[in-house]
Write a protein that holds these residues in place. Structure first.
Motif, short mmCIF file in Angstrom:
data_model
loop_
_atom_site.label_atom_id
_atom_site.label_comp_id
_atom_site.label_asym_id
_atom_site.label_seq_id
_atom_site.Cartn_x
_atom_site.Cartn_y
_atom_site.Cartn_z
N GLN A 267 -7.49 -25.95 -2.82
CA GLN A 267 -6.52 -25.99 -3.91
C GLN A 267 -5.57 -27.16 -3.72
O GLN A 267 -4.51 -27.03 -3.11
CB GLN A 267 -5.73 -24.67 -3.97
N PRO A 268 -5.92 -28.36 -4.19
CA PRO A 268 -5.01 -29.50 -4.07
C PRO A 268 -3.87 -29.40 -5.07
O PRO A 268 -3.85 -28.51 -5.92
CB PRO A 268 -5.92 -30.69 -4.40
N GLY A 269 -2.91 -30.31 -4.94
CA GLY A 269 -1.83 -30.37 -5.92
C GLY A 269 -0.53 -29.77 -5.45
O GLY A 269 0.36 -29.50 -6.27
N GLY A 270 -0.37 -29.53 -4.15
CA GLY A 270 0.88 -28.97 -3.67
C GLY A 270 0.99 -27.49 -3.97
O GLY A 270 0.00 -26.76 -4.01
N GLY A 271 2.24 -27.02 -4.23
CA GLY A 271 2.47 -25.61 -4.51
C GLY A 271 1.80 -25.18 -5.80
O GLY A 271 1.69 -25.95 -6.76
N ARG A 272 1.35 -23.93 -5.84
CA ARG A 272 0.64 -23.43 -7.01
C ARG A 272 1.59 -22.72 -7.97
O ARG A 272 2.62 -22.17 -7.57
CB ARG A 272 -0.48 -22.47 -6.59
N THR B 231 2.10 -30.46 1.23
CA THR B 231 3.28 -30.27 0.39
C THR B 231 3.40 -28.84 -0.15
O THR B 231 4.48 -28.44 -0.58
CB THR B 231 3.23 -31.25 -0.80
N ALA B 232 2.32 -28.07 -0.10
CA ALA B 232 2.39 -26.68 -0.56
C ALA B 232 3.31 -25.85 0.33
O ALA B 232 3.81 -24.80 -0.10
CB ALA B 232 0.99 -26.06 -0.58
N TYR C 167 6.24 -26.45 1.09
CA TYR C 167 7.61 -26.47 0.58
C TYR C 167 7.79 -25.58 -0.64
O TYR C 167 8.89 -25.45 -1.16
CB TYR C 167 8.00 -27.91 0.21
N ASN C 168 6.72 -24.97 -1.13
CA ASN C 168 6.79 -24.15 -2.33
C ASN C 168 6.96 -22.67 -1.94
O ASN C 168 6.05 -22.09 -1.33
CB ASN C 168 5.51 -24.34 -3.15
N PRO C 169 8.09 -22.04 -2.27
CA PRO C 169 8.33 -20.66 -1.83
C PRO C 169 7.29 -19.67 -2.34
O PRO C 169 6.86 -18.77 -1.60
CB PRO C 169 9.72 -20.35 -2.42
N GLY C 170 6.86 -19.83 -3.60
CA GLY C 170 5.87 -18.91 -4.15
C GLY C 170 4.55 -18.99 -3.42
O GLY C 170 3.93 -17.97 -3.10
N THR C 171 4.10 -20.21 -3.14
CA THR C 171 2.85 -20.39 -2.42
C THR C 171 2.95 -19.86 -0.99
O THR C 171 2.03 -19.22 -0.48
CB THR C 171 2.45 -21.88 -2.40
N THR C 172 4.09 -20.13 -0.35
CA THR C 172 4.29 -19.64 1.02
C THR C 172 4.28 -18.11 1.07
O THR C 172 3.67 -17.52 1.97
CB THR C 172 5.62 -20.16 1.57
N ALA C 173 4.92 -17.47 0.09
CA ALA C 173 4.92 -16.00 0.04
C ALA C 173 3.51 -15.46 -0.18
O ALA C 173 3.10 -14.47 0.43
CB ALA C 173 5.86 -15.52 -1.07
N ARG D 1 -0.32 -37.88 -7.45
CA ARG D 1 -1.34 -36.89 -7.77
C ARG D 1 -2.17 -36.53 -6.54
O ARG D 1 -2.45 -35.36 -6.28
CB ARG D 1 -2.24 -37.42 -8.88
N ARG D 2 -2.56 -37.52 -5.79
CA ARG D 2 -3.41 -37.26 -4.61
C ARG D 2 -2.65 -36.56 -3.50
O ARG D 2 -3.24 -35.86 -2.68
CB ARG D 2 -4.01 -38.58 -4.12
N MET D 3 -1.33 -36.73 -3.47
CA MET D 3 -0.53 -36.07 -2.44
C MET D 3 0.01 -34.72 -2.88
O MET D 3 0.66 -34.03 -2.11
CB MET D 3 0.64 -36.98 -2.03
N GLY D 4 -0.19 -34.36 -4.15
CA GLY D 4 0.27 -33.07 -4.62
C GLY D 4 1.77 -32.98 -4.76
O GLY D 4 2.38 -31.96 -4.39
N MET D 5 2.39 -34.04 -5.28
CA MET D 5 3.85 -34.05 -5.44
C MET D 5 4.20 -34.74 -6.75
O MET D 5 3.34 -35.34 -7.40
CB MET D 5 4.53 -34.79 -4.27
N THR D 6 5.45 -34.64 -7.14
CA THR D 6 5.89 -35.31 -8.36
C THR D 6 6.00 -36.81 -8.10
O THR D 6 6.13 -37.26 -6.94
CB THR D 6 7.25 -34.78 -8.82
#
Length: 320
Positions: free
Chosen positions: A124-129, A158-159, A161-167, A269-274
């Motif tokens: 699942q690329p793209g950082g946090g989901r 980078t995922a 750093y995303n609280p929802g993905t971490t949970a 895009r390739r790093m999964g960040m803005t």
């Protein structure tokens, strides 16, 4: 008239042979059907021709063989139609199947997940989901883990750093899933039992392609396994040291893409960040290099061999 039968008590005496041996020989002949009982009380026996004895001995074996053959025929009648039906069903399924929208993708994933028997691989690329996506997949994931299906998932660094993905990761790893992270982008894919791979359609993130062609499926899984070996464990508690490590790895990946001449949007895009976050990383890299432009930065990066010692550079912390 001379009798042709004999009683156990009338066994003759044989010189040099004990009565016990004679009795044993009598029993052996009776067991081999070479002596057959001729009275209702089974006390008197008469000699039987060898052909009859053989027939009597093999009759139970023949009957057992017939019973086994009948059972085999019965199983064949029951199982062959099931196998042929499954084979026909597999042959009817296309090697490549397009899923044009989110609804069809979700229905297919739910069906494949319910039919999974051994292992499911996910990248699942793209950082946090997205929170909605995580909630939609949670029930499907929990059901598979409860059935003992092995699940392995790859995210980008980078995922973390995303609280929802971490949970989400904390919950599924508690149920037995394995989750790791990589830096630079990789394809979005879900593989079921090494037989079916679902990949994102190029240019349309809401659509997907179901692949059943064995060579393509094998290639996709081999690519996943290679990435899995290079990935790091997803930490559910991102402390300062881990945050710095993730930030450093992220900047190293950005540097490689800068050297390749990729624009900001592609790198983001390739790093999964803005794009904004990506530009902030690039600005810090250029500041560290003393570069005045992207071209100048690329030249300095090539000249330095991309080895910048990022963790020691001022301002290169995991806080951004």
């Amino acid at each position: 008239m001379e009798r042709t039968d004999v009683c156990r008590d009338e066994l003759p005496h044989v010189d040099g042979v004990s009565p016990d041996d004679v009795a044993a020989a009598f029993r052996s002949l009776a067991e081999r059907r070479l002596l057959l009982p001729v009275s209702e009380e089974n006390e008197r026996y008469a000699a039987a021709p060898p052909d009859a004895a053989v027939e009597a001995l093999i009759s139970p074996v023949v009957q057992q063989a017939r019973t086994a053959q009948d059972a085999a025929d019965r199983l064949r009648r029951e199982l062959v139609p099931v196998y042929e039906s499954a084979l026909e069903r597999r042959l009817r399924q296309p090697l490549f199947e397009e899923l044009p929208d989110v609804g069809s993708v979700r229905r297919a994933l739910n069906r494949f997940a319910a039919e999974a028997k051994h292992e499911v691989l996910t990248s699942q690329p793209g950082g946090g989901r997205n929170e909605e996506v995580l909630q939609e997949s949670m029930g499907r994931t929990e059901a598979m883990l409860e059935r003992g299906i092995r699940m392995r998932t790859l995210y980008q660094h980078t995922a973390q750093y995303n609280p929802g993905t971490t949970a989400y990761v904390e919950i599924v790893t508690g149920l037995g899933a394995e989750v790791r992270t990589l830096g630079e982008g990789f394809m979005r894919m879900i593989a079921f039992d090494g037989e079916i791979v679902v990949i994102e359609q190029k240019g349309n993130p809401k659509a997907a392609l179901v692949v059943r062609e064995p060579s393509v499926v094998s290639f996709a899984i081999a690519a996943f396994e290679l990435m899995w070996l290079q990935a790091d464990l997803f930490p559910v508690n991102l402390g300062r040291a881990q945050a710095i490590l993730v930030s450093d790895k992220t900047k190293e990946d950005i540097i490689r893409l800068l050297v390749q001449g990729e624009p900001d949007k592609v790198i983001a895009r390739r790093m999964g960040m803005t794009v904004r976050t990506c530009q902030r990383h690039i600005a810090k890299i250029m500041e560290r290099l003393g570069a005045k432009s992207r071209v100048h930065a690329g030249y300095l990066l090539r000249d330095s061999g991309e080895n910048l010692g990022l963790s020691d550079a001022p301002g290169f912390s995991g806080d951004d």
